[in-house]
Design a protein around this motif. Structure first.
Motif, PDB file in Angstrom:
ATOM      1  N   TYR A   1       0.848  -1.190   0.000  1.00 26.28           N
ATOM      2  CA  TYR A   1       0.000   0.000   0.000  1.00 26.28           C
ATOM      3  C   TYR A   1       0.880   1.234   0.000  1.00 26.28           C
ATOM      4  O   TYR A   1       1.998   1.211   0.509  1.00 26.28           O
ATOM      5  CB  TYR A   1      -0.888   0.053   1.249  1.00 26.28           C
ATOM      6  CG  TYR A   1      -2.037  -0.920   1.219  1.00 26.28           C
ATOM      7  CD1 TYR A   1      -3.236  -0.585   0.612  1.00 26.28           C
ATOM      8  CD2 TYR A   1      -1.921  -2.182   1.800  1.00 26.28           C
ATOM      9  CE1 TYR A   1      -4.289  -1.480   0.591  1.00 26.28           C
ATOM     10  CE2 TYR A   1      -2.966  -3.067   1.775  1.00 26.28           C
ATOM     11  CZ  TYR A   1      -4.149  -2.719   1.169  1.00 26.28           C
ATOM     12  OH  TYR A   1      -5.184  -3.604   1.135  1.00 26.28           O
ATOM     13  N   CYS A   2       0.321   2.309  -0.530  1.00 26.40           N
ATOM     14  CA  CYS A   2       0.913   3.634  -0.374  1.00 26.40           C
ATOM     15  C   CYS A   2       0.061   4.384   0.644  1.00 26.40           C
ATOM     16  O   CYS A   2      -1.137   4.128   0.769  1.00 26.40           O
ATOM     17  CB  CYS A   2       0.899   4.393  -1.702  1.00 26.40           C
ATOM     18  SG  CYS A   2       1.988   3.656  -2.927  1.00 26.40           S
ATOM     19  N   SER A   3       0.673   5.276   1.352  1.00 27.06           N
ATOM     20  CA  SER A   3      -0.040   5.972   2.424  1.00 27.06           C
ATOM     21  C   SER A   3      -1.227   6.783   1.919  1.00 27.06           C
ATOM     22  O   SER A   3      -2.115   7.118   2.695  1.00 27.06           O
ATOM     23  CB  SER A   3       0.914   6.865   3.212  1.00 27.06           C
ATOM     24  OG  SER A   3       1.500   7.825   2.353  1.00 27.06           O
ATOM     25  N   LEU A   4      -1.279   7.073   0.634  1.00 28.36           N
ATOM     26  CA  LEU A   4      -2.398   7.837   0.075  1.00 28.36           C
ATOM     27  C   LEU A   4      -3.533   6.953  -0.417  1.00 28.36           C
ATOM     28  O   LEU A   4      -4.579   7.460  -0.837  1.00 28.36           O
ATOM     29  CB  LEU A   4      -1.914   8.721  -1.073  1.00 28.36           C
ATOM     30  CG  LEU A   4      -0.860   9.764  -0.683  1.00 28.36           C
ATOM     31  CD1 LEU A   4      -0.416  10.542  -1.914  1.00 28.36           C
ATOM     32  CD2 LEU A   4      -1.409  10.703   0.375  1.00 28.36           C
ATOM     33  N   ASP A   5      -3.345   5.619  -0.368  1.00 30.12           N
ATOM     34  CA  ASP A   5      -4.402   4.706  -0.819  1.00 30.12           C
ATOM     35  C   ASP A   5      -5.601   4.791   0.119  1.00 30.12           C
ATOM     36  O   ASP A   5      -5.480   5.137   1.293  1.00 30.12           O
ATOM     37  CB  ASP A   5      -3.897   3.265  -0.858  1.00 30.12           C
ATOM     38  CG  ASP A   5      -2.913   3.027  -2.005  1.00 30.12           C
ATOM     39  OD1 ASP A   5      -2.854   3.856  -2.933  1.00 30.12           O
ATOM     40  OD2 ASP A   5      -2.202   2.004  -1.946  1.00 30.12           O
ATOM     41  N   SER A   6      -6.748   4.446  -0.411  1.00 23.95           N
ATOM     42  CA  SER A   6      -7.988   4.444   0.383  1.00 23.95           C
ATOM     43  C   SER A   6      -7.981   3.301   1.389  1.00 23.95           C
ATOM     44  O   SER A   6      -7.349   2.267   1.180  1.00 23.95           O
ATOM     45  CB  SER A   6      -9.210   4.267  -0.527  1.00 23.95           C
ATOM     46  OG  SER A   6      -9.288   5.345  -1.428  1.00 23.95           O
TER      47      SER A   6
ATOM     48  N   ASP B   1      -6.401   1.182   7.195  1.00 23.55           N
ATOM     49  CA  ASP B   1      -6.209   2.497   6.581  1.00 23.55           C
ATOM     50  C   ASP B   1      -4.713   2.741   6.426  1.00 23.55           C
ATOM     51  O   ASP B   1      -4.004   2.971   7.405  1.00 23.55           O
ATOM     52  CB  ASP B   1      -6.844   3.576   7.445  1.00 23.55           C
ATOM     53  CG  ASP B   1      -6.874   4.933   6.762  1.00 23.55           C
ATOM     54  OD1 ASP B   1      -6.103   5.138   5.791  1.00 23.55           O
ATOM     55  OD2 ASP B   1      -7.659   5.786   7.204  1.00 23.55           O
TER      56      ASP B   1
ATOM     57  N   ALA C   1      -3.107   5.294   5.470  1.00 24.09           N
ATOM     58  CA  ALA C   1      -2.676   6.609   5.964  1.00 24.09           C
ATOM     59  C   ALA C   1      -2.402   6.555   7.464  1.00 24.09           C
ATOM     60  O   ALA C   1      -1.478   7.206   7.963  1.00 24.09           O
ATOM     61  CB  ALA C   1      -3.729   7.661   5.646  1.00 24.09           C
TER      62      ALA C   1
ATOM     63  N   GLY D   1       0.860   4.010   8.149  1.00 27.57           N
ATOM     64  CA  GLY D   1       2.188   4.561   7.884  1.00 27.57           C
ATOM     65  C   GLY D   1       3.042   3.591   7.098  1.00 27.57           C
ATOM     66  O   GLY D   1       2.559   2.653   6.492  1.00 27.57           O
TER      67      GLY D   1
ATOM     68  N   LEU E   1       5.384   5.374   2.727  1.00 30.01           N
ATOM     69  CA  LEU E   1       4.904   6.727   2.998  1.00 30.01           C
ATOM     70  C   LEU E   1       5.058   7.585   1.745  1.00 30.01           C
ATOM     71  O   LEU E   1       6.146   7.706   1.211  1.00 30.01           O
ATOM     72  CB  LEU E   1       5.685   7.349   4.145  1.00 30.01           C
ATOM     73  CG  LEU E   1       5.501   6.691   5.509  1.00 30.01           C
ATOM     74  CD1 LEU E   1       6.449   7.321   6.519  1.00 30.01           C
ATOM     75  CD2 LEU E   1       4.064   6.837   5.973  1.00 30.01           C
TER      76      LEU E   1
ATOM     77  N   PHE F   1       3.927  11.498   0.444  1.00 28.36           N
ATOM     78  CA  PHE F   1       3.356  12.760   0.880  1.00 28.36           C
ATOM     79  C   PHE F   1       2.970  13.571  -0.339  1.00 28.36           C
ATOM     80  O   PHE F   1       3.679  13.606  -1.315  1.00 28.36           O
ATOM     81  CB  PHE F   1       4.385  13.543   1.733  1.00 28.36           C
ATOM     82  CG  PHE F   1       4.770  12.795   2.980  1.00 28.36           C
ATOM     83  CD1 PHE F   1       3.939  12.799   4.083  1.00 28.36           C
ATOM     84  CD2 PHE F   1       5.949  12.075   3.051  1.00 28.36           C
ATOM     85  CE1 PHE F   1       4.286  12.104   5.216  1.00 28.36           C
ATOM     86  CE2 PHE F   1       6.299  11.388   4.176  1.00 28.36           C
ATOM     87  CZ  PHE F   1       5.466  11.405   5.283  1.00 28.36           C
TER      88      PHE F   1
END
Length: 168
Positions: free
Chosen positions: A103-108, A132, A134, A137, A165, A167
């Motif tokens: 996952y990337c931290s911006l994924d839903s 989540d 986000a 982390g 992470l 940003f």
């Protein structure tokens, strides 16, 4: 009266004693979960023990479904017996879905779905199995799903995911 005119009386006595036979108690029929064992205890009656498997101790460790019995013979050869039925329940087959390997931290956020339903998620999840990225982390995360069935048998499965992470 005898020939000399004497009266006589003959007496005899007999002493009867009754021995109460041993009374082993293996307990009620029981259910355990796969991987568990049950120690059957016949009690201490000071006699000889004969179990379903030919063993002669006053206890026996069992872990398979079946009908188990013990026979106890005391020093006067009085015999007492008991039986109990053991049922071994399989562990529940648990799994969960919707967790990607990365996952990337911006994924839903994603809602994890456990099977059978009614278990709990442990790890980096929120209420009701919400993961989540986000909040999680960066790093590697273990998420576990645990389920206990109506017999009290529990099982769990764990999946790993990795988050990075990012940003804006």
């Amino acid at each position: 009266f005898d020939t000399f005119g004497c009266a006589y009386q003959a007496t005899d006595s007999l002493l009867l004693s009754f021995q109460i036979p041993p009374s082993p108690n293996l307990g009620p029929d029981t259910t355990i979960c796969a991987g568990e064992s049950l120690l059957l205890e016949a009690g201490s009656f000071g006699g000889s023990y004969l179990w379903f498997d030919g063993s002669s101790a006053n206890t026996n460790l069992v872990q398979s479904s079946g009908l188990y019995w013990v026979e106890i013979k005391d020093s006067l050869t009085c015999i007492g017996t008991d039986t109990m039925q053991l049922t071994v329940q399989p562990l529940p087959n648990v799994s969960f879905t919707a967790l990607d390997p990365t996952y990337c931290s911006l994924d839903s956020a994603v809602t994890l779905l456990g099977s059978p339903t009614g278990g709990i998620f442990i790890g980096t999840t929120g209420p009701n199995g919400l993961f989540d990225p986000a909040i999680a982390g960066g790093g590697t995360f273990a998420v576990q799903y645990q389920y206990t069935d109506g017999f009290g048998c529990s099982a769990a499965t764990t999946l790993l995911t990795w988050g990075s992470l990012l940003f804006p």
